[in-house]
Design a protein around this motif. Structure first.
Motif, short mmCIF file in Angstrom:
data_model
loop_
_atom_site.label_atom_id
_atom_site.label_comp_id
_atom_site.label_asym_id
_atom_site.label_seq_id
_atom_site.Cartn_x
_atom_site.Cartn_y
_atom_site.Cartn_z
N LEU A 4 32.58 -17.00 -29.49
CA LEU A 4 31.77 -16.26 -30.47
C LEU A 4 31.03 -17.22 -31.38
O LEU A 4 29.83 -17.04 -31.64
CB LEU A 4 32.67 -15.35 -31.31
CG LEU A 4 33.05 -14.02 -30.68
CD1 LEU A 4 34.17 -13.35 -31.46
CD2 LEU A 4 31.84 -13.11 -30.61
N LYS A 5 31.70 -18.23 -31.87
CA LYS A 5 31.06 -19.22 -32.74
C LYS A 5 29.98 -19.98 -31.99
O LYS A 5 28.91 -20.27 -32.54
CB LYS A 5 32.09 -20.20 -33.30
CG LYS A 5 33.04 -19.58 -34.30
CD LYS A 5 34.09 -20.58 -34.74
CE LYS A 5 35.11 -19.93 -35.65
NZ LYS A 5 36.18 -20.88 -36.04
N TYR A 6 30.25 -20.30 -30.74
CA TYR A 6 29.29 -21.05 -29.92
C TYR A 6 27.97 -20.29 -29.80
O TYR A 6 26.89 -20.86 -30.01
CB TYR A 6 29.88 -21.33 -28.53
CG TYR A 6 28.98 -22.17 -27.66
CD1 TYR A 6 29.02 -23.55 -27.74
CD2 TYR A 6 28.08 -21.58 -26.77
CE1 TYR A 6 28.18 -24.35 -26.94
CE2 TYR A 6 27.25 -22.36 -25.98
CZ TYR A 6 27.31 -23.73 -26.07
OH TYR A 6 26.46 -24.50 -25.30
N ILE A 7 28.05 -19.02 -29.50
CA ILE A 7 26.82 -18.22 -29.34
C ILE A 7 26.10 -18.07 -30.67
O ILE A 7 24.87 -18.12 -30.73
CB ILE A 7 27.14 -16.85 -28.69
CG1 ILE A 7 27.67 -17.05 -27.26
CG2 ILE A 7 25.92 -15.94 -28.68
CD1 ILE A 7 26.71 -17.81 -26.34
N ASN A 8 26.85 -17.92 -31.74
CA ASN A 8 26.23 -17.84 -33.06
C ASN A 8 25.50 -19.14 -33.39
O ASN A 8 24.35 -19.13 -33.83
CB ASN A 8 27.29 -17.53 -34.12
CG ASN A 8 26.69 -17.38 -35.49
OD1 ASN A 8 26.54 -18.37 -36.21
ND2 ASN A 8 26.36 -16.16 -35.86
N ARG A 9 26.13 -20.28 -33.16
CA ARG A 9 25.49 -21.57 -33.42
C ARG A 9 24.34 -21.82 -32.45
O ARG A 9 23.35 -22.44 -32.82
CB ARG A 9 26.47 -22.74 -33.29
CG ARG A 9 27.58 -22.81 -34.26
CD ARG A 9 27.20 -22.72 -35.72
NE ARG A 9 28.39 -22.85 -36.52
CZ ARG A 9 29.32 -21.90 -36.66
NH1 ARG A 9 29.19 -20.74 -36.04
NH2 ARG A 9 30.38 -22.10 -37.42
N LEU A 10 24.49 -21.34 -31.22
CA LEU A 10 23.42 -21.54 -30.25
C LEU A 10 22.14 -20.85 -30.71
O LEU A 10 21.05 -21.41 -30.59
CB LEU A 10 23.83 -21.04 -28.86
CG LEU A 10 22.81 -21.24 -27.76
CD1 LEU A 10 22.39 -22.71 -27.62
CD2 LEU A 10 23.34 -20.70 -26.44
N ALA A 14 43.85 -17.07 -16.71
CA ALA A 14 44.51 -18.13 -15.94
C ALA A 14 43.60 -18.62 -14.80
O ALA A 14 43.79 -19.72 -14.31
CB ALA A 14 45.83 -17.62 -15.37
N LYS A 15 42.62 -17.82 -14.43
CA LYS A 15 41.71 -18.21 -13.35
C LYS A 15 40.50 -19.00 -13.84
O LYS A 15 39.68 -19.44 -13.04
CB LYS A 15 41.25 -16.98 -12.59
CG LYS A 15 42.40 -16.31 -11.84
CD LYS A 15 41.92 -15.21 -10.94
CE LYS A 15 43.12 -14.67 -10.17
NZ LYS A 15 42.74 -13.65 -9.22
N LEU A 16 40.41 -19.22 -15.15
CA LEU A 16 39.28 -19.96 -15.70
C LEU A 16 39.52 -21.46 -15.60
O LEU A 16 40.61 -21.95 -15.91
CB LEU A 16 39.09 -19.62 -17.18
CG LEU A 16 38.42 -18.30 -17.50
CD1 LEU A 16 38.46 -18.04 -18.99
CD2 LEU A 16 36.99 -18.29 -16.99
N LYS A 17 38.49 -22.18 -15.19
CA LYS A 17 38.57 -23.64 -15.15
C LYS A 17 38.20 -24.24 -16.51
O LYS A 17 38.70 -25.28 -16.90
CB LYS A 17 37.65 -24.19 -14.07
CG LYS A 17 38.09 -23.81 -12.67
CD LYS A 17 37.13 -24.36 -11.65
CE LYS A 17 37.56 -23.89 -10.27
NZ LYS A 17 36.63 -24.31 -9.23
N PHE A 18 37.27 -23.59 -17.21
CA PHE A 18 36.78 -24.09 -18.50
C PHE A 18 36.73 -22.95 -19.50
O PHE A 18 36.48 -21.81 -19.13
CB PHE A 18 35.36 -24.66 -18.35
CG PHE A 18 35.25 -25.73 -17.32
CD1 PHE A 18 35.66 -27.02 -17.60
CD2 PHE A 18 34.72 -25.45 -16.07
CE1 PHE A 18 35.55 -28.02 -16.65
CE2 PHE A 18 34.60 -26.44 -15.11
CZ PHE A 18 35.02 -27.74 -15.40
N GLN A 19 36.94 -23.29 -20.76
CA GLN A 19 36.73 -22.35 -21.86
C GLN A 19 35.95 -23.08 -22.94
O GLN A 19 36.02 -24.31 -23.06
CB GLN A 19 38.06 -21.84 -22.42
CG GLN A 19 38.75 -20.84 -21.50
CD GLN A 19 39.94 -20.21 -22.18
OE1 GLN A 19 40.92 -20.88 -22.49
NE2 GLN A 19 39.86 -18.92 -22.42
N ILE A 20 35.21 -22.32 -23.71
CA ILE A 20 34.45 -22.89 -24.81
C ILE A 20 35.45 -23.34 -25.89
O ILE A 20 36.39 -22.63 -26.21
CB ILE A 20 33.45 -21.86 -25.37
CG1 ILE A 20 32.47 -21.43 -24.27
CG2 ILE A 20 32.71 -22.41 -26.58
CD1 ILE A 20 31.67 -22.55 -23.65
#
Length: 176
Positions: A148-154, A77-83
């Motif tokens: 997880l997908k983001y880091i894999n694609r990165l 809830a304290k996150l401003k952004f999520q992947i």
């Protein structure tokens, strides 16, 4: 503000949401490896003459702060952004764009025919380690599937950029 706080002298650190954890926890290892990746990308981009690629790497570095924040926060809830899936799709489009500019890789190459490519290959291996650390964390807690997908694609994008930057490369051939 001082750099030293003395609050970590007994092996603990604060997460983004102020929870205290051990510095060698899977969570800290995960976002610490993202920090290491961000630093090596910062080094690599300074050997790249292509402004478009330089800007792409710089924007990825900005996004890695969101990745690290998400990994360093227990209270979502304290996150401003999520992947998001859009972030993943962005990387996929960039992978396709750069792979279209080079011969399709069908073999291993000796990394680092130049400084830019060499530093990008180091970043690629750190990104793959970050993914392994995040998978370890995901066995303990619920990790955003898009992260997880983001880091894999990165790691795939960094590989694609590395290959694009290779001036002259040596193919690795195995005797079978």
């Amino acid at each position: 503000m001082r750099v030293y706080t003395r609050t970590g002298d007994k092996g603990k650190t604060s997460l983004y949401d102020s929870k205290r954890v051990f510095k060698d926890s899977a969570r800290v290892e995960s976002y610490g490896t993202i920090d290491e990746l961000n630093s090596t990308l910062g080094l690599a981009k300074n050997f790249i003459d292509d402004k478009k690629m330089y800007d792409l790497i710089h924007n990825i570095q900005r996004k890695l702060f969101d990745v690290a924040a998400e990994l360093a926060t227990e209270d979502k809830a304290k996150l401003k952004f999520q992947i998001t899936k859009e972030d993943v799709k962005f990387l996929e489009n960039k992978i396709d764009e750069y792979l279209d500019l080079i011969k399709t890789p069908d073999h291993f190459v000796i990394p680092g025919s130049g400084k830019a490519a060499g530093y990008m290959h180091v970043s690629r291996t750190i990104c793959r380690r970050a993914e392994r650390r995040i998978i370890t964390l995901a066995r303990e807690i619920d990790v955003n599937e898009h992260l997880l997908k983001y880091i894999n694609r990165l790691s795939d994008l960094i590989y694609s950029l590395s290959r694009y930057l290779e001036n002259e490369y040596e193919e690795v051939k195995f005797n079978r």
